[in-house]
Motif scaffolding. Structure first.
Motif, PDB file in Angstrom:
ATOM      1  N   GLY A  16       0.889  -1.271  -0.081  1.00 41.69           N
ATOM      2  CA  GLY A  16       0.205   0.057   0.038  1.00 41.69           C
ATOM      3  C   GLY A  16       0.710   1.142  -0.089  1.00 41.69           C
ATOM      4  N   ASN A  17       2.186   1.156   0.144  1.00 44.19           N
ATOM      5  CA  ASN A  17       3.033   2.269   0.138  1.00 44.19           C
ATOM      6  C   ASN A  17       3.862   2.321  -1.047  1.00 44.19           C
ATOM      7  N   GLU A  18       4.482   1.343  -1.216  1.00 39.05           N
ATOM      8  CA  GLU A  18       5.552   1.284  -2.333  1.00 39.05           C
ATOM      9  C   GLU A  18       5.691  -0.143  -3.047  1.00 39.05           C
ATOM     10  N   ARG A  19       5.593   0.018  -4.477  1.00 40.93           N
ATOM     11  CA  ARG A  19       5.388  -1.319  -5.446  1.00 40.93           C
ATOM     12  C   ARG A  19       6.756  -1.961  -5.066  1.00 40.93           C
ATOM     13  N   ILE A  20       6.753  -3.245  -4.911  1.00 40.36           N
ATOM     14  CA  ILE A  20       7.760  -3.917  -4.731  1.00 40.36           C
ATOM     15  C   ILE A  20       8.346  -4.746  -5.916  1.00 40.36           C
ATOM     16  N   THR A  21       9.709  -4.544  -6.128  1.00 45.80           N
ATOM     17  CA  THR A  21      10.387  -5.206  -7.370  1.00 45.80           C
ATOM     18  C   THR A  21      11.303  -6.540  -6.895  1.00 45.80           C
ATOM     19  N   MET A  22      10.926  -7.503  -7.982  1.00 47.63           N
ATOM     20  CA  MET A  22      11.597  -8.552  -7.676  1.00 47.63           C
ATOM     21  C   MET A  22      12.171  -9.296  -9.032  1.00 47.63           C
ATOM     22  N   VAL A  23      13.291  -9.633  -9.149  1.00 49.42           N
ATOM     23  CA  VAL A  23      13.788 -10.559 -10.159  1.00 49.42           C
ATOM     24  C   VAL A  23      14.617 -11.804  -9.748  1.00 49.42           C
ATOM     25  N   THR A  24      14.568 -12.816 -10.493  1.00 49.97           N
ATOM     26  CA  THR A  24      15.326 -13.799 -10.441  1.00 49.97           C
ATOM     27  C   THR A  24      16.735 -13.705 -10.884  1.00 49.97           C
ATOM     28  N   ALA A  25      17.432 -14.369 -10.240  1.00 55.58           N
ATOM     29  CA  ALA A  25      19.203 -14.581 -10.602  1.00 55.58           C
ATOM     30  C   ALA A  25      19.521 -15.739 -10.066  1.00 55.58           C
ATOM     31  N   TYR A  26      20.611 -16.189 -10.994  1.00 58.68           N
ATOM     32  CA  TYR A  26      21.095 -17.587 -10.555  1.00 58.68           C
ATOM     33  C   TYR A  26      22.422 -17.698 -10.408  1.00 58.68           C
ATOM     34  N   ASP A  27      23.255 -16.525 -10.533  1.00 64.47           N
ATOM     35  CA  ASP A  27      24.716 -16.519 -10.514  1.00 64.47           C
ATOM     36  C   ASP A  27      25.173 -15.299 -10.067  1.00 64.47           C
ATOM     37  N   TYR A  28      26.404 -15.124  -9.583  1.00 65.30           N
ATOM     38  CA  TYR A  28      27.165 -13.897  -9.038  1.00 65.30           C
ATOM     39  C   TYR A  28      27.030 -12.715  -9.751  1.00 65.30           C
ATOM     40  N   PRO A  29      27.429 -12.645 -11.110  1.00 68.81           N
ATOM     41  CA  PRO A  29      27.194 -11.199 -11.856  1.00 68.81           C
ATOM     42  C   PRO A  29      25.756 -10.919 -11.758  1.00 68.81           C
ATOM     43  N   SER A  30      24.928 -11.648 -12.110  1.00 73.59           N
ATOM     44  CA  SER A  30      23.457 -11.113 -12.199  1.00 73.59           C
ATOM     45  C   SER A  30      23.074 -10.617 -10.990  1.00 73.59           C
ATOM     46  N   ALA A  31      23.433 -11.212  -9.911  1.00 80.33           N
ATOM     47  CA  ALA A  31      22.886 -10.820  -8.502  1.00 80.33           C
ATOM     48  C   ALA A  31      23.571  -9.427  -8.241  1.00 80.33           C
ATOM     49  N   LEU A  32      24.854  -9.202  -8.929  1.00 79.22           N
ATOM     50  CA  LEU A  32      25.434  -8.055  -8.456  1.00 79.22           C
ATOM     51  C   LEU A  32      24.801  -6.805  -9.261  1.00 79.22           C
ATOM     52  N   LEU A  33      24.510  -7.211 -10.489  1.00 84.89           N
ATOM     53  CA  LEU A  33      23.734  -6.214 -10.941  1.00 84.89           C
ATOM     54  C   LEU A  33      22.335  -5.908 -10.614  1.00 84.89           C
ATOM     55  N   ALA A  34      21.640  -6.629 -10.260  1.00 87.57           N
ATOM     56  CA  ALA A  34      20.212  -6.617  -9.733  1.00 87.57           C
ATOM     57  C   ALA A  34      20.371  -5.946  -8.521  1.00 87.57           C
ATOM     58  N   ASP A  35      21.387  -6.028  -7.501  1.00 86.91           N
ATOM     59  CA  ASP A  35      21.461  -5.610  -6.332  1.00 86.91           C
ATOM     60  C   ASP A  35      21.840  -3.943  -6.515  1.00 86.91           C
ATOM     61  N   GLU A  36      22.691  -3.773  -7.509  1.00 88.98           N
ATOM     62  CA  GLU A  36      23.157  -2.538  -7.884  1.00 88.98           C
ATOM     63  C   GLU A  36      21.990  -1.655  -8.373  1.00 88.98           C
ATOM     64  N   ALA A  37      21.264  -2.617  -9.119  1.00 85.68           N
ATOM     65  CA  ALA A  37      19.979  -1.605  -9.672  1.00 85.68           C
ATOM     66  C   ALA A  37      18.992  -1.266  -8.673  1.00 85.68           C
ATOM     67  N   PRO A 208      -1.867  -5.448 -12.932  1.00 85.83           N
ATOM     68  CA  PRO A 208      -1.143  -4.239 -12.501  1.00 85.83           C
ATOM     69  C   PRO A 208      -1.687  -4.048 -10.851  1.00 85.83           C
ATOM     70  N   TYR A 209      -2.993  -4.820 -10.419  1.00 83.88           N
ATOM     71  CA  TYR A 209      -3.652  -4.636  -9.205  1.00 83.88           C
ATOM     72  C   TYR A 209      -2.919  -5.409  -7.978  1.00 83.88           C
ATOM     73  N   VAL A 210      -1.596  -5.258  -8.159  1.00 83.32           N
ATOM     74  CA  VAL A 210      -0.905  -6.287  -7.028  1.00 83.32           C
ATOM     75  C   VAL A 210       0.159  -5.430  -6.306  1.00 83.32           C
ATOM     76  N   ASP A 211       0.794  -5.941  -5.283  1.00 85.79           N
ATOM     77  CA  ASP A 211       1.787  -4.915  -4.556  1.00 85.79           C
ATOM     78  C   ASP A 211       3.067  -4.917  -4.984  1.00 85.79           C
ATOM     79  N   GLY A 212       3.382  -5.937  -6.114  1.00 81.61           N
ATOM     80  CA  GLY A 212       4.671  -5.941  -6.608  1.00 81.61           C
ATOM     81  C   GLY A 212       4.874  -6.924  -8.013  1.00 81.61           C
ATOM     82  N   GLN A 213       6.009  -6.885  -8.519  1.00 82.00           N
ATOM     83  CA  GLN A 213       5.926  -7.540  -9.697  1.00 82.00           C
ATOM     84  C   GLN A 213       7.274  -8.339  -9.758  1.00 82.00           C
ATOM     85  N   VAL A 214       7.354  -9.749 -10.280  1.00 84.35           N
ATOM     86  CA  VAL A 214       8.580 -10.293 -10.400  1.00 84.35           C
ATOM     87  C   VAL A 214       8.653 -10.809 -11.853  1.00 84.35           C
ATOM     88  N   LEU A 215       9.973 -10.872 -12.421  1.00 83.05           N
ATOM     89  CA  LEU A 215      10.132 -11.390 -13.671  1.00 83.05           C
ATOM     90  C   LEU A 215      11.304 -12.285 -13.596  1.00 83.05           C
TER      91      LEU A 215
END
Ligand code: KIV
Length: 289
Positions: A16-37, A208-215
């Motif tokens: 109800g305050n801020e939309r949640i963002t979630m993404v999958t990652a399976y290795d070190y470099p992708s996780a690093l980029l997702a965290d930095e983003a 769109p009527y949910v609290d966050g999105q995952v891809l």
């Protein structure tokens, strides 16, 4: 590893305050980029069976694979919440086995685990939460049950399905889960669930009527020729990577790589010649012995 900035409590507070963002990652470099983003939740999904290992479904993913990939992702993430998936048959046989397997993922560096289903696993979720393991649930299209569902298809079209989705979400809320994924659910049903439960709903193919999105990482970045119809491709990495590989191949074949800037030589050629001479004398000396 010290506590990461994004905690399950913070995710709960985002409803109800801020939309949640979630993404999958399976290795070190992708996780690093997702965290930095600045992504909120970095998720080691069992989708890795399909997008990383090339399987047709997620049923062959093992606990060992999940632990291995969770460890790599966990090493990269400083800020986001690291969520790890419990693979097929790792929590269905007994609550005890589910607990033992969830602990393996936490010890590999996850901050929370995700299970598919809700009402069927209320006791497991309750026990995990009580012992300090945060849990996210998952309902609607649950890929681990795709055989029963009759394939990967939209859910929430019948009264029975709406009832089941709602029942799962409510059971998860009751048991103390901090969020629930709604996968490939009709948007009206996702909206209803989002209004009916106090925990955040995170949609994938649920509108769109949910609290966050995952891809899924590979869908978001256009790594394969096609992606599911509900995924938005934010890049076309497949063509960028193929083009780079083709240019590399051509450069090697044509003798253009390595270029002069990619290798080093002796500056003093005479010194090198003397070295060779010395080496051959040494070699000759050996032969004489
Ligand atoms: O494994 C996975 O990637 C998932 C998402 C589709 C939510 O469960």
């Amino acid at each position: 590893m010290s506590m990461r900035e994004v905690t399950p409590k913070r995710i709960l507070g985002m409803k109800g305050n801020e939309r949640i963002t979630m993404v999958t990652a399976y290795d070190y470099p992708s996780a690093l980029l997702a965290d930095e983003a600045g992504i909120d939740i970095i998720f080691v999904g069992d989708s890795l069976g399909m997008v990383v290992y090339g399987e047709d479904n997620t049923l062959n993913v093992s606990m060992d694979q999940m632990v291995y990939h969770t460890r790599a992702v966990s090493r990269a993430v400083r800020r986001a919440l690291v969520l790890a998936d419990m693979p097929f048959a790792s929590y269905e046989v007994s609550v005890e086995e589910g607990i033992k397997n969830a602990v393996r993922l936490i010890r590999a560096g996850a901050d929370a685990v995700k299970i598919e289903g809700g009402a069927d696993h209320e006791e497991l979720v309750r026990r995990l939460v009580r012992m300090g393991v945060p849990v996210m649930g998952h309902t609607g299209l649950t890929p681990q049950r795709y055989l029963r569902l009759g394939g990967y298809r939209i859910t929430g079209e019948t009264e029975d399905e709406v009832e089941e989705i709602l029942r799962d979400a409510k059971a998860l809320e009751r048991a103390g889960a901090f969020a629930v994924v709604l996968e490939f659910v009709l948007a009206d049903v996702a909206k209803l669930v989002t209004e009916e439960v106090s925990i955040p709903t995170i949609g994938i193919g649920a509108g769109p009527y949910v609290d966050g999105q995952v891809l899924v990482w590979h869908d978001l970045l256009g790594m394969y020729e096609s992606s599911p119809p509900f995924a938005k491709r934010y890049a076309e990495l497949r063509s960028i990577i193929s083009d780079a590989l083709r240019r590399y191949r051509k450069d090697v074949k044509d003798g253009r790589f390595p270029g002069r800037e990619h290798y080093w030589e002796f500056q003093d050629k005479e010194a090198f010649k003397r070295m060779l001479k010395n080496l051959s004398l040494t070699e000759a000396g050996k032969d004489d012995c």
